[in-house]
Design a protein around this motif. Structure first.
Motif, PDB file in Angstrom:
ATOM      1  N   ALA A 165       4.870 -13.086 -27.730  1.00  0.00           N
ATOM      2  CA  ALA A 165       5.151 -13.671 -29.048  1.00  0.00           C
ATOM      3  C   ALA A 165       5.768 -15.040 -28.811  1.00  0.00           C
ATOM      4  O   ALA A 165       6.967 -15.147 -28.537  1.00  0.00           O
ATOM      5  CB  ALA A 165       6.078 -12.774 -29.862  1.00  0.00           C
ATOM      6  N   PHE A 166       4.958 -16.086 -28.875  1.00  0.00           N
ATOM      7  CA  PHE A 166       5.379 -17.430 -28.501  1.00  0.00           C
ATOM      8  C   PHE A 166       5.917 -18.195 -29.708  1.00  0.00           C
ATOM      9  O   PHE A 166       5.230 -18.354 -30.714  1.00  0.00           O
ATOM     10  CB  PHE A 166       4.214 -18.200 -27.893  1.00  0.00           C
ATOM     11  CG  PHE A 166       3.663 -17.602 -26.627  1.00  0.00           C
ATOM     12  CD1 PHE A 166       4.461 -17.489 -25.493  1.00  0.00           C
ATOM     13  CD2 PHE A 166       2.354 -17.140 -26.569  1.00  0.00           C
ATOM     14  CE1 PHE A 166       3.957 -16.944 -24.318  1.00  0.00           C
ATOM     15  CE2 PHE A 166       1.839 -16.595 -25.406  1.00  0.00           C
ATOM     16  CZ  PHE A 166       2.639 -16.486 -24.268  1.00  0.00           C
ATOM     17  N   SER A 167       7.149 -18.687 -29.572  1.00  0.00           N
ATOM     18  CA  SER A 167       7.760 -19.533 -30.586  1.00  0.00           C
ATOM     19  C   SER A 167       7.958 -20.936 -30.018  1.00  0.00           C
ATOM     20  O   SER A 167       8.296 -21.104 -28.845  1.00  0.00           O
ATOM     21  CB  SER A 167       9.120 -18.967 -31.022  1.00  0.00           C
ATOM     22  OG  SER A 167       8.980 -17.710 -31.656  1.00  0.00           O
ATOM     23  N   PHE A 168       7.778 -21.938 -30.851  1.00  0.00           N
ATOM     24  CA  PHE A 168       7.916 -23.334 -30.444  1.00  0.00           C
ATOM     25  C   PHE A 168       9.330 -23.800 -30.787  1.00  0.00           C
ATOM     26  O   PHE A 168       9.788 -23.642 -31.921  1.00  0.00           O
ATOM     27  CB  PHE A 168       6.862 -24.185 -31.133  1.00  0.00           C
ATOM     28  CG  PHE A 168       5.455 -23.823 -30.739  1.00  0.00           C
ATOM     29  CD1 PHE A 168       4.792 -24.541 -29.760  1.00  0.00           C
ATOM     30  CD2 PHE A 168       4.811 -22.739 -31.317  1.00  0.00           C
ATOM     31  CE1 PHE A 168       3.509 -24.189 -29.369  1.00  0.00           C
ATOM     32  CE2 PHE A 168       3.529 -22.373 -30.938  1.00  0.00           C
ATOM     33  CZ  PHE A 168       2.873 -23.106 -29.953  1.00  0.00           C
ATOM     34  N   CYS A 169      10.003 -24.376 -29.791  1.00  0.00           N
ATOM     35  CA  CYS A 169      11.432 -24.664 -29.952  1.00  0.00           C
ATOM     36  C   CYS A 169      11.790 -26.032 -29.378  1.00  0.00           C
ATOM     37  O   CYS A 169      11.039 -26.627 -28.602  1.00  0.00           O
ATOM     38  CB  CYS A 169      12.265 -23.602 -29.241  1.00  0.00           C
ATOM     39  SG  CYS A 169      11.908 -21.898 -29.728  1.00  0.00           S
TER      40      CYS A 169
END
Length: 903
Positions: free
Chosen positions: A427-431
């Motif tokens: 589950a990739f989140s951009f930060c």
């Protein structure tokens, strides 16, 4: 004296070309001319405008007041008009604009019904001719669903009214208010604001539509930008503040917002001449002075003020360190003094333009503007399941660098790449982290045309082998791609398409059917599909040359190959005689495009890379093609703004010169070594066996400021009625009819062919040929004309390279600067016509004629100097470009994704 419902004040200055259309829009009003007074004020016109005014007055006796004055400016002309207006309602109409037919009747009805107690009613502004985009303040009309509504400026200070043309005023509310006659710009904004200060409320009427002409030649006063105009606009802001203080003892928020709206257009605005250091310093000082009287709340709220402009103004108002004082809440919202000042939920912080499989990783490329905060930052992707962090690699991308009008860098353009493991269960989140030791903030990824997913969709997905990737909210999630997962995912997607409320029911049904046919074909037919195409209505360019080679000579059987061409095209029968032709306007073409793994074209326009138009989000997750760009001509100037990777995700960029390759490998374009291939121009192959005739080809390029606007849904442009009044027409029509030139052609036995650029195709009939020089009906059959002609006369066109490749002479006739007139290329050219060109440069009609005659008398033999330049320029001279291009496509598909299409 008649009792008029409406007085129309029309200031006139040298508007004979448009005035008739403007007056016709008044005559067409359903209210009836018997209830309308027209006040025409001729401000010292030197053309035939006064005669048009007199004729109109004679046509409508008793209903027209015609006043002539020495040239004193639009403000004086409008004031004279107001002094002569007697109608209950007054509107000011510019002499090149128009009202739609029901507008006056609707305005009268609005005020007859009480007008809700307001003195001003605003119609919707529609831009036409040179520009047809929506106006930034249009949102005020969409709230009311075509019904009249009220704007309370005390509660909605950002909902300002900036123009006078689309306003109706009660004359009694105007009273003694007049235009400041020392102003020539934004004088209408000041006038409207002064009237609105009376009740701080106005009406909006979506059914009243004011047609505002953005002239395609850029000649209207409002389109010519100088520093003096900017300086005067800021003076208008100061007068706005003074008027509010006089009326209320303070600067009301809507007056602050009106001044902010004026500044808004200046921040990144261009001027006819670059600003001097003194002018830059003055502009900054004046804006900072205004910002001192604009509250943070007013500055932060307007939707028409772009995020990056707000950030510029925060820095000007609070100092360079303002962002270090920003408090971040809810992971992506920045607060200043408790006011929400910015958000990371925007496109610019995380824009992804490419998303593809590379072996066992998911490779992402994008751009970011996070440098705008002037703080150190880190950009990364976080797997929320494992907690593992994947840092992005950052690269300079100068094409996206933004500067203010004062030359200050707002943010440095940056590209990023990041590789993520392509495996289920992530589950990739951009930060990002901004500042030393800053907290982790959430970014919202926004996806470009070629990045598979759409921001407006919730259930789009794409299968990469055994892994399914889904775009869910702000995340990318990966799953094992089982048959059940594929079926369930597509059923959810079909439901989403079937209920998508941004298109009509018929379109929804069509795209549900398209997705179902796509999956059926994927199951039944395994052979890859490749699509080739030049223009939708025309073949004969580089793509058709490669397609002809692929079908007739390559011996390749690894893909089903089609050529895109409208059935109505004159070229259709010839291409259909040897290949499979599909009309790009058909549903069959859209299906084939979805199924395609390769698209090869000499054009990069939207219609070639996206046949779905605004419906792209409904099928975008199914697209999986590599775009091979052949170019229409040699790239000899800076086109990064339209051809760099973020704008066009080109997998193979085929070029014919080392000059082009060097440019494309710079950070401005962002292409890699394996993506730019030196192949030669495909259409050059046809020149190998050509035997030139005694023909001179005249092929000038176009001028953006003279071209008609593009007809929606096509690549063609509208006819421009005033084209024959331009210097361009006068020069080239004069050249091909020059008696000295024609006499030399008779003496030497030459004839000529003149063709307009495709952008001027509708203007071809404006030119007059003769017994020696013919004028083509439209754009040229380039392959024939360039191979058969002995001499080329052009100005800046890339077809000069075709002649250089053949070692034939070119005369560059540059009577003007194409850059000052607007063109695809900017001033930054990789090619110097004087130092690198394949013939002499002429800068007047006489010089051009002299150069042509010199070549005619030498039987069009190229001088050694120009042959040497051509030898140094081109990578190949063997007429085998089609083979090299096709081999590059096959190699790309054989290796880049393990497709097996090279069989």
């Amino acid at each position: 004296m008649p009792n008029f419902d409406i007085s129309v004040v029309i200031p006139v200055y040298n508007a004979e070309e448009y005035l008739g259309e403007t007056l016709a829009s008044v005559e067409a009003q359903t209210l009836g001319m018997d209830r309308i007074q027209v006040v025409l004020v001729d401000d010292g016109s030197t053309d035939g405008s006064a005669d048009i005014c007199r004729a109109f007055a004679e046509k409508h006796p008793g209903h027209v007041v015609f006043v002539q004055q020495e040239n004193a400016g639009v403000s004086r002309a409008r004031n004279v008009g107001l002094d002569n207006a007697t109608g209950r309602i007054v509107t000011c109409l510019d002499s090149d604009d128009a009202w739609t037919a029901d507008s006056f009747a609707h305005a009268v009805a609005f005020f007859d019904e009480g007008g809700h107690g307001v003195d001003v009613l605003c119609g919707k502004l529609e831009l036409f001719e040179g520009q047809s985009s929506d106006h930034p303040l249009d949102y005020r009309f969409t709230r009311s669903d075509d019904k009249d509504a009220l704007v309370y400026l005390g509660m909605q200070p950002a909902d300002i009214q900036s123009t006078i043309g689309n306003c109706f005023f009660l004359r009694e509310a105007i009273g003694d208010t007049r235009f400041d006659e020392d102003l020539s710009t934004s004088e209408d904004t000041l006038f409207v604001a002064k009237v609105l200060l009376g009740k701080c409320c106005y009406g909006v009427a979506p059914l009243c539509r004011y047609r505002y002409r953005k002239r395609s030649d850029g000649s209207s006063l409002s389109q010519v930008i100088t520093f003096q105009k900017h300086h005067q606009n800021l003076e208008v802001c100061r007068r706005l503040f003074a008027a509010s203080r006089e009326a209320y003892g303070e600067i009301l928020p809507f007056i602050q917002a009106t001044a902010l709206y004026i500044v808004n257009w200046q921040i990144f605005g261009a001027t006819a001449e670059p600003l001097t250091e003194e002018e830059r310093a003055l502009w900054r000082a004046e804006v900072e002075e205004l910002l001192a009287d604009i509250s943070l709340d007013v500055l932060a709220k307007p939707s028409w003020l772009a995020r990056e402009k707000k950030l510029v103004l925060y820095r000007m108002k609070y100092g360079e360190d303002v962002f270090s004082r920003m408090a971040w809440v809810e992971k992506d919202r920045g607060l200043l003094e408790g006011v929400r000042a910015t958000s990371l939920n925007a496109k610019a912080p995380c824009y992804i333009y490419d998303l593809e499989q590379r072996g066992d990783v998911l490779h992402l490329e994008g751009t970011t503007d996070l440098s705008v905060f002037r703080e150190p930052f880190q950009l990364f992707v976080l797997d929320e399941k494992s907690g593992r962090r994947y840092d992005a690699c950052l690269f300079d991308y100068p094409t996206a660098t933004h500067e203010t009008i004062a030359g200050e860098v707002v943010f440095e353009g940056l590209r990023f790449t990041v590789d993520l493991p392509l495996k289920p269960g992530c589950a990739f989140s951009f930060c990002t982290q901004i500042g030393e030791g800053g907290r982790t903030l959430a970014l919202t990824p926004h996806y470009g045309h070629f990045a598979l997913f759409s921001q407006s969709m919730k259930h789009d997905y794409h299968r990469f082998g055994d892994v399914m990737v889904k775009h869910i909210g702000k995340q990318l999630r990966t799953y094992r791609a089982t048959v059940r997962m594929a079926v369930v995912s597509e059923l959810r997607r079909l439901k989403e398409v079937a209920t998508y409320d941004k298109v009509d029911a018929r379109t929804r049904r069509a795209y549900v059917g398209l997705r179902l046919r796509y999956h059926l074909h994927r199951l039944l037919f395994k052979k890859p599909i490749w699509i080739f195409g030049d223009k939708e209505w025309k073949a004969g360019d580089n793509a058709e040359n490669v397609y002809r080679y692929a079908v007739r000579e390559s011996g390749f059987h690894g893909a089903k190959m089609y050529f895109a061409l409208e059935k109505s095209s004159v070229d259709y029968p010839a291409v259909a005689a040897y290949g499979d032709v599909v009309d790009p306007s058909t549903a069959r073409y859209r299906l084939l495009f979805l199924l395609a793994s390769v698209v090869v074209s000499s054009r990069s326009e939207e219609s070639m890379v996206n046949p779905f138009g605004t419906n792209l989000p409904l099928v975008k997750d199914l697209l999986n093609y590599d775009f091979v760009y052949l170019t229409h001509g040699t790239l000899f100037g800076d086109l990064a703004f339209m051809l760099a990777k973020p704008a066009k995700d080109i997998r193979r960029f085929c070029v014919s010169t080392q000059m082009e390759r060097r440019a494309l490998l710079t950070s401005a374009y962002a292409y890699g070594e394996d993506e730019v291939v030196l192949t030669g121009m495909a259409r050059y192959d046809a020149y190998g066996d050509a035997k030139p005739r005694k023909v001179v080809a005249f092929l000038p390029t176009w001028r953006a400021h003279l071209a008609g606007k593009i007809i929606p849904g096509t690549s063609t442009r509208e006819y421009v009625p005033h084209f024959k009044d331009t210097d361009f027409w006068a020069f080239y029509n004069g050249l091909i009819n020059d008696e000295r030139l024609l006499e030399a052609m008779r003496r030497t036995g030459y004839t000529g062919e003149f063709y307009v650029h495709p952008a001027f195709e509708k203007q071809a009939a404006d030119f007059s040929g003769n017994e020696l020089i013919s004028v083509g009906d439209g754009s040229a059959d380039y392959e024939r004309v360039l191979s058969e002609s002995a001499l080329l006369v052009t100005d800046y066109s890339g077809v000069g390279f075709d002649f250089g490749y053949q070692r034939k002479p070119v005369v560059y006739s540059q009577y003007d600067s194409v850059f000052s007139g607007g063109h695809t290329y900017g001033e930054d050219s990789y090619f110097d016509y004087d130092a690198d060109g394949f013939g002499p440069v002429a800068r007047s009609l006489d010089e051009t004629v002299d150069a042509i005659i010199a070549y005619l008398e030498a039987d069009c033999a190229a001088e050694p100097l120009y042959r040497e330049r051509a030898d140094a320029m081109f990578g190949f001279s063997d007429y085998q470009s089609c083979k090299r291009i096709f081999d590059a496509v096959v190699a790309m598909r054989s290796s880049s994704r393990g497709s097996g299409e090279g069989a």
